[in-house]
Design a protein around this motif. Structure first.
Motif, mmCIF file in Angstrom:
data_model
loop_
_atom_site.group_PDB
_atom_site.id
_atom_site.type_symbol
_atom_site.label_atom_id
_atom_site.label_comp_id
_atom_site.label_asym_id
_atom_site.label_seq_id
_atom_site.Cartn_x
_atom_site.Cartn_y
_atom_site.Cartn_z
ATOM 1 N N ASP A 105 17.503 -4.327 -11.850
ATOM 2 C CA ASP A 105 17.601 -4.663 -10.425
ATOM 3 C C ASP A 105 17.358 -3.436 -9.544
ATOM 4 N N VAL A 106 17.911 -2.295 -9.959
ATOM 5 C CA VAL A 106 17.705 -1.057 -9.190
ATOM 6 C C VAL A 106 16.233 -0.667 -9.188
ATOM 7 N N GLN A 107 15.596 -0.744 -10.347
ATOM 8 C CA GLN A 107 14.181 -0.411 -10.429
ATOM 9 C C GLN A 107 13.342 -1.350 -9.563
ATOM 10 N N ASN A 108 13.658 -2.634 -9.592
ATOM 11 C CA ASN A 108 12.930 -3.591 -8.758
ATOM 12 C C ASN A 108 13.134 -3.300 -7.275
ATOM 13 N N GLN A 109 14.373 -2.949 -6.907
ATOM 14 C CA GLN A 109 14.661 -2.638 -5.513
ATOM 15 C C GLN A 109 13.897 -1.394 -5.065
ATOM 16 N N ILE A 110 13.877 -0.365 -5.901
ATOM 17 C CA ILE A 110 13.138 0.857 -5.568
ATOM 18 C C ILE A 110 11.641 0.555 -5.447
ATOM 19 N N ARG A 111 11.111 -0.249 -6.354
ATOM 20 C CA ARG A 111 9.702 -0.603 -6.302
ATOM 21 C C ARG A 111 9.381 -1.370 -5.017
ATOM 22 N N ASP A 112 10.223 -2.302 -4.644
ATOM 23 C CA ASP A 112 10.002 -3.064 -3.418
ATOM 24 C C ASP A 112 10.077 -2.163 -2.180
ATOM 25 N N LEU A 113 11.052 -1.253 -2.156
ATOM 26 C CA LEU A 113 11.176 -0.346 -1.013
ATOM 27 C C LEU A 113 9.972 0.587 -0.916
ATOM 28 N N ALA A 114 9.506 1.085 -2.049
ATOM 29 C CA ALA A 114 8.337 1.965 -2.036
ATOM 30 C C ALA A 114 7.096 1.219 -1.557
ATOM 31 N N ALA A 115 6.928 -0.021 -1.999
ATOM 32 C CA ALA A 115 5.787 -0.823 -1.533
ATOM 33 C C ALA A 115 5.884 -1.090 -0.035
ATOM 34 N N ARG A 116 7.084 -1.392 0.443
ATOM 35 C CA ARG A 116 7.276 -1.615 1.877
ATOM 36 C C ARG A 116 6.997 -0.341 2.668
ATOM 37 N N ASP A 117 7.414 0.800 2.148
ATOM 38 C CA ASP A 117 7.179 2.077 2.824
ATOM 39 C C ASP A 117 5.679 2.324 2.972
ATOM 40 N N ARG A 118 4.910 2.120 1.911
ATOM 41 C CA ARG A 118 3.455 2.314 1.999
ATOM 42 C C ARG A 118 2.832 1.344 2.990
ATOM 43 N N GLU A 119 3.279 0.107 2.957
ATOM 44 C CA GLU A 119 2.718 -0.894 3.860
ATOM 45 C C GLU A 119 2.990 -0.537 5.320
ATOM 46 N N VAL A 120 4.224 -0.137 5.617
ATOM 47 C CA VAL A 120 4.584 0.198 7.002
ATOM 48 C C VAL A 120 3.811 1.416 7.484
ATOM 49 N N ARG A 121 3.729 2.456 6.652
ATOM 50 C CA ARG A 121 3.033 3.678 7.074
ATOM 51 C C ARG A 121 1.543 3.432 7.275
ATOM 52 N N ASN A 122 0.911 2.692 6.391
ATOM 53 C CA ASN A 122 -0.511 2.380 6.568
ATOM 54 C C ASN A 122 -0.732 1.559 7.829
ATOM 55 N N HIS A 123 0.181 0.642 8.106
ATOM 56 C CA HIS A 123 0.086 -0.203 9.293
ATOM 57 C C HIS A 123 0.124 0.641 10.571
ATOM 58 N N GLU A 124 1.115 1.514 10.667
ATOM 59 C CA GLU A 124 1.282 2.306 11.888
ATOM 60 C C GLU A 124 0.199 3.373 12.010
ATOM 61 N N ARG A 125 -0.247 3.925 10.890
ATOM 62 C CA ARG A 125 -1.331 4.913 10.956
ATOM 63 C C ARG A 125 -2.612 4.286 11.464
ATOM 64 N N ALA A 126 -2.866 3.045 11.097
ATOM 65 C CA ALA A 126 -4.054 2.351 11.609
ATOM 66 C C ALA A 126 -3.964 2.194 13.116
ATOM 67 N N HIS A 127 -2.771 1.827 13.634
ATOM 68 C CA HIS A 127 -2.590 1.747 15.093
ATOM 69 C C HIS A 127 -2.896 3.083 15.753
ATOM 70 N N SER A 128 -2.301 4.140 15.218
ATOM 71 C CA SER A 128 -2.420 5.454 15.847
ATOM 72 C C SER A 128 -3.845 5.978 15.776
ATOM 73 N N ALA A 129 -4.552 5.720 14.668
ATOM 74 C CA ALA A 129 -5.900 6.261 14.502
ATOM 75 C C ALA A 129 -6.881 5.654 15.496
ATOM 76 N N LEU A 130 -6.812 4.359 15.714
ATOM 77 C CA LEU A 130 -7.757 3.699 16.608
ATOM 78 C C LEU A 130 -7.273 3.684 18.055
ATOM 79 N N GLY A 131 -5.995 4.018 18.287
ATOM 80 C CA GLY A 131 -5.500 4.051 19.659
ATOM 81 C C GLY A 131 -6.004 5.245 20.436
ATOM 82 N N GLY A 132 -6.378 6.317 19.720
ATOM 83 C CA GLY A 132 -6.914 7.487 20.396
ATOM 84 C C GLY A 132 -5.914 8.119 21.349
ATOM 85 N N VAL A 133 -6.411 8.483 22.538
ATOM 86 C CA VAL A 133 -5.567 9.156 23.530
ATOM 87 C C VAL A 133 -4.547 8.202 24.141
#
Length: 291
Positions: A105-133
């Motif tokens: 259960d701990v391993q599954n929870q860590i895996r889910d959190l890590a996947a969520r972390d990558r998803e959130v960071r990629n999502h926000e980086r896409a906003h910031s990259a195309l938002g420009g100034v």
């Protein structure tokens, strides 16, 4: 006793020798039927003795009744100890199984959190990259995992959606950049879609303002052209008036000169007539002669 030896209970179990290849009953050959050996009959007493069990044996029942109570108690305690040992082993197996499930259960929870972390960071980086100034730096909300690591579970990027200029063209560029930034991730959220819709409305308003500005500029140009035409017409009229005035002045001067000449001629003629002045021909000749 009649010289008869002790009775062997197993004697009845011994059968006479039979030749090899003895057939089943009813299929024996002639030799077997003429054999001199007689079959041994089994007495009911011996059969009963052979089938007697420990329960039916009075001697064994007596031995069991005469066993000490302590021996039976020891056997009971031995059985109880075995059951206790089995219970402890079962508890240990269950605890180990439970620990394995918890680790999974701990391993599954860590895996889910890590996947969520990558998803959130990629999502926000896409906003910031195309938002420009118009886009700010991403900010995240974290959750501490069972391994002590903070994982990003949500985030946001601030985007300036207010008009930064009175120029509709600049506002159109800003709205397009905001819309691209809002729809940059592969899976835009409902909030992202609302921002994109707001940017699209902002672009439409800016385009309408651009059309109105172009109309106003054309109208202003038309008014300026009309004003210049009025100015040119007025200047032309002024020139024409000046020319007319000059013509009238010239005419008036000509009239004055004509009147002066006529008066001079009349005066000269009178002087000639009264003899005060010679004629112009004589005077001319005189002048010629003197020269």
């Amino acid at each position: 006793m009649n010289g008869v030896g002790p009775v062997n209970n197993f004697a009845n179990a011994i059968s006479p020798f039979s030749p090899v290849g003895k057939q089943a009953v009813g299929e024996e050959n002639t030799e077997s039927k003429t054999s001199t050996f007689k079959p041994v009959l089994e007495s009911p007493e011996s059969n009963k003795s052979d089938n007697r069990t420990e329960k039916d044996d009075p001697n064994k029942l007596m031995d069991r009744a005469n066993r000490p109570i302590e021996e039976e108690k020891g056997e009971q305690e031995s059985g109880s100890g075995a059951r206790e040992e089995n219970r402890e082993e079962a508890d240990a197996d269950e605890a180990e199984s439970k620990k394995r499930r918890q680790d999974i259960d701990v391993q599954n929870q860590i895996r889910d959190l890590a996947a969520r972390d990558r998803e959130v960071r990629n999502h926000e980086r896409a906003h910031s990259a195309l938002g420009g100034v118009y886009a700010g730096a991403p900010t995240y909300t974290y959750r501490r995992g069972p391994d002590g690591v903070n994982y990003a579970v949500s985030g946001e990027v601030s985007i300036s959606s207010g008009r930064i200029s009175e120029d509709p063209r600049a506002n159109i560029q800003q709205a397009q950049a905001i819309r691209r930034a809002a729809l940059a991730p592969a899976d835009p959220s409902p909030q992202d879609r609302r921002v994109a819709a707001s940017a699209a409305q902002m672009e439409a308003d800016a385009r309408q303002a651009l059309v109105e500005k172009a109309q106003q500029e054309r109208l202003a140009d038309s008014e300026q052209r009309m004003e210049r035409q009025d100015q040119l017409r007025e200047a032309q009229e002024q020139r024409e008036e000046r020319v007319s005035e000059l013509a009238q002045e010239a005419q008036q001067r000509e009239q004055v000169f004509s009147a002066v000449r006529a008066r001079n001629l009349d005066l000269n003629q009178r002087l000639i007539d009264i003899g005060v002045q010679v004629s112009s021909a004589d005077s001319g000749s005189v002048v010629s002669e003197s020269v």
